[in-house]
Design an enzyme around this catalytic site. Structure first.
Site, PDB file in Angstrom:
ATOM      1  CG  HIS A 106       2.113  -5.029   1.029  1.00 22.95           C
ATOM      2  ND1 HIS A 106       1.472  -4.087   0.259  1.00 22.95           N
ATOM      3  CD2 HIS A 106       2.273  -4.457   2.255  1.00 22.95           C
ATOM      4  CE1 HIS A 106       1.274  -2.986   0.980  1.00 22.95           C
ATOM      5  NE2 HIS A 106       1.751  -3.186   2.198  1.00 22.95           N
ATOM      6  CE  LYS A 157      -3.079   1.465   3.004  1.00 24.27           C
ATOM      7  NZ  LYS A 157      -2.015   0.496   2.897  1.00 24.27           N
ATOM      8  CG  ASP A 161       3.206  -2.305   5.883  1.00 20.00           C
ATOM      9  OD1 ASP A 161       2.761  -2.706   4.794  1.00 20.00           O
ATOM     10  OD2 ASP A 161       3.788  -1.205   6.017  1.00 20.00           O
ATOM     11  CG  HIS A 170      -1.253  -3.404   6.410  1.00 21.83           C
ATOM     12  ND1 HIS A 170      -1.565  -2.066   6.428  1.00 21.83           N
ATOM     13  CD2 HIS A 170      -0.337  -3.544   5.415  1.00 21.83           C
ATOM     14  CE1 HIS A 170      -0.873  -1.428   5.494  1.00 21.83           C
ATOM     15  NE2 HIS A 170      -0.102  -2.321   4.872  1.00 21.83           N
ATOM     16  CG  HIS A 209       1.532   1.283   8.237  1.00 16.67           C
ATOM     17  ND1 HIS A 209       1.414   2.637   8.070  1.00 16.67           N
ATOM     18  CD2 HIS A 209       1.323   0.754   7.023  1.00 16.67           C
ATOM     19  CE1 HIS A 209       1.152   2.904   6.803  1.00 16.67           C
ATOM     20  NE2 HIS A 209       1.089   1.763   6.150  1.00 16.67           N
ATOM     21  CG  HIS A 234       0.556   4.889   3.678  1.00 17.67           C
ATOM     22  ND1 HIS A 234       1.426   3.822   3.615  1.00 17.67           N
ATOM     23  CD2 HIS A 234       1.323   5.976   3.957  1.00 17.67           C
ATOM     24  CE1 HIS A 234       2.664   4.239   3.829  1.00 17.67           C
ATOM     25  NE2 HIS A 234       2.630   5.560   4.038  1.00 17.67           N
TER      26      HIS A 234
HETATM   27  O1  DOR Z   1       7.328  -0.095   3.670  1.00 17.01           O
HETATM   28  C1  DOR Z   1       6.280  -0.223   3.039  1.00 17.01           C
HETATM   29  N1  DOR Z   1       6.190  -1.087   2.017  1.00 17.01           N
HETATM   30  N2  DOR Z   1       5.231   0.538   3.366  1.00 17.01           N
HETATM   31  C2  DOR Z   1       4.115   0.556   2.621  1.00 17.01           C
HETATM   32  O2  DOR Z   1       3.233   1.301   2.940  1.00 17.01           O
HETATM   33  C3  DOR Z   1       4.013  -0.271   1.396  1.00 17.01           C
HETATM   34  C4  DOR Z   1       4.935  -1.390   1.418  1.00 17.01           C
HETATM   35  C5  DOR Z   1       5.125  -2.070   0.075  1.00 17.01           C
HETATM   36  O3  DOR Z   1       4.138  -2.283  -0.618  1.00 17.01           O
HETATM   37  O4  DOR Z   1       6.265  -2.393  -0.258  1.00 17.01           O
HETATM   38 ZN    ZN Z   2       1.415  -1.780   3.638  1.00 11.41          ZN
END
Ligand code: DOR
Ligand code: ZN
Length: 353
Positions: free
Chosen positions: A19, A105, A250, A17, A177, A142
């Protein structure tokens, strides 16, 4: 000169997981994670979001190109997700899978960063989820109800997860998460086709680290950090080698001016430090042998992928006992543990071809 000790050497692991964002920053974020992890499951809440087979092909090409810049072209493997929405036709699921999606997702509308186009009515998604079940794609959730009080959002969403588990008897689901003992209890009640990820920051931190003294915006994330009893439930599950829980960082970068401001974004950037700090977490918990299953085995098994290390050519990483200080900035981002000393350095081992 004596050589530094090695805490542990393991196959270069998985992060299920992460980004990686889009545009100019994607290259840096890819580099920061690719130094420690070989496979990552990239989240689709980019701007614009990843929703079509073309989006996925293009995104994979961008990531692979970025990894090539630091010589990891062949090795680094992005696994892809698409974002569920009413504009994603059920008929596109087979093509999404062909384009590299291993999961879709589900973001409840307004639950987190870039989820304004998220799902409001779960029922509307049923044809799409049915198609995912038929194609054996994983549904990543989520799991927060944004209409509930912030600390109760995860618990408030659990009945919806239970409903999905019941309505789709073959669907594989990942509760992403998880942050509460309620989620661990629910997970235990579900069949084995339901797994969960846990982040580094939810293992190492609780709400007091965010707001108990001075406000620390770099620990603000969704789901928000919880009370110590919930943190302890996560720690206990991971240090008992819970068979359905694996690592998903995450790691979620936001530029420093988006974090240190009046309207701060949610996300903790752990990618550069996750592996050494996880190793230290397992060592301190007297369960170093649990590290490899958590980051190399259970996620791969759940997704039906070969385990890291299953080929002789799979790279290895060593955690070398050489303390280093985490830089104040990675590009425009303040990383987790910035400025503090981490006890291990990650060293990638030669790959035998
Ligand atoms: O804290 C977070 N940031 N939780 C998420 O689910 C998404 C993520 C983000 O994309 O910044
Ligand atoms: Zn995330």
């Amino acid at each position: 000169m004596t050589r530094p000790e090695i805490l542990i050497e393991i196959p270069k692991p998985d992060d299920f997981h992460i980004h990686l964002r889009q545009g100019a920053e994607l290259q840096q974020y890819t580099h920061d994670v690719a130094r420690s992890f070989r496979r990552v499951l990239a989240m689709p809440n980019t701007l614009p979001p990843l929703k079509t087979p073309e989006d996925l092909r293009d995104y994979r090409a961008q990531i692979t190109k970025a990894a090539g810049v630091i010589g990891l072209f062949e090795e680094f493997t992005p696994l892809l997700t698409f974002k569920l929405g009413s504009d994603v036709p059920a008929t596109s699921v087979a093509a999404l899978k062909k384009a590299g999606a291993v999961a879709g997702k589900l973001y409840p509308q307004g639950a987190t960063t870039n989820s304004e186009d998220g799902v409001q009515d779960l029922g509307e998604m049923y044809p799409l989820i049915e198609a995912m079940e038929a194609e054996d794609l994983v549904l990543c959730i989520h799991g927060e109800d944004p209409t509930a009080f912030s600390l109760n959002r995860e618990a408030a969403f659990l009945p919806k997860v239970a409903q999905l588990v019941q309505d789709f008897p073959r669907l594989r689901i990942v509760m992403e998460h998880i942050t509460t003992s309620d989620a661990v209890t629910a997970l235990n009640s579900f069949p084995d086709r339901v797994g969960a990820t846990i982040t580094l920051h939810h293992l190492l931190n609780n709400l007091d680290d965010l707001i108990g003294g001075f406000l620390n915006p770099h620990l603000f994330c969704k789901p928000v950090l919880k009370a110590p009893n919930h943190q302890q439930a996560l720690v206990a599950a991971v240090l008992q080698g819970h068979p359905k829980i694996f690592f998903g960082s995450d790691s979620a970068p936001h530029a420093v001016d988006q974090k240190e401001c009046a309207v701060g974004c949610a996300g903790v950037y752990t990618a550069p430090v996750a592996l050494p700090l996880l190793a230290e977490f397992f060592r301190a918990g007297d369960f170093l042998q649990g590290l490899e299953p958590f980051i190399c085995h259970r996620g791969a098994d759940f997704y039906g992928l070969p385990r890291a290390g299953s080929l002789a050519s799979d790279p290895q990483v060593a955690l070398v006992a050489e303390p280093w200080t985490v830089p104040a900035r990675y590009g425009r981002v303040v990383s987790y543990a910035a400025g503090s000393t981490v006890p291990y350095r990650v060293e990638t081992r030669e790959v035998q071809k």
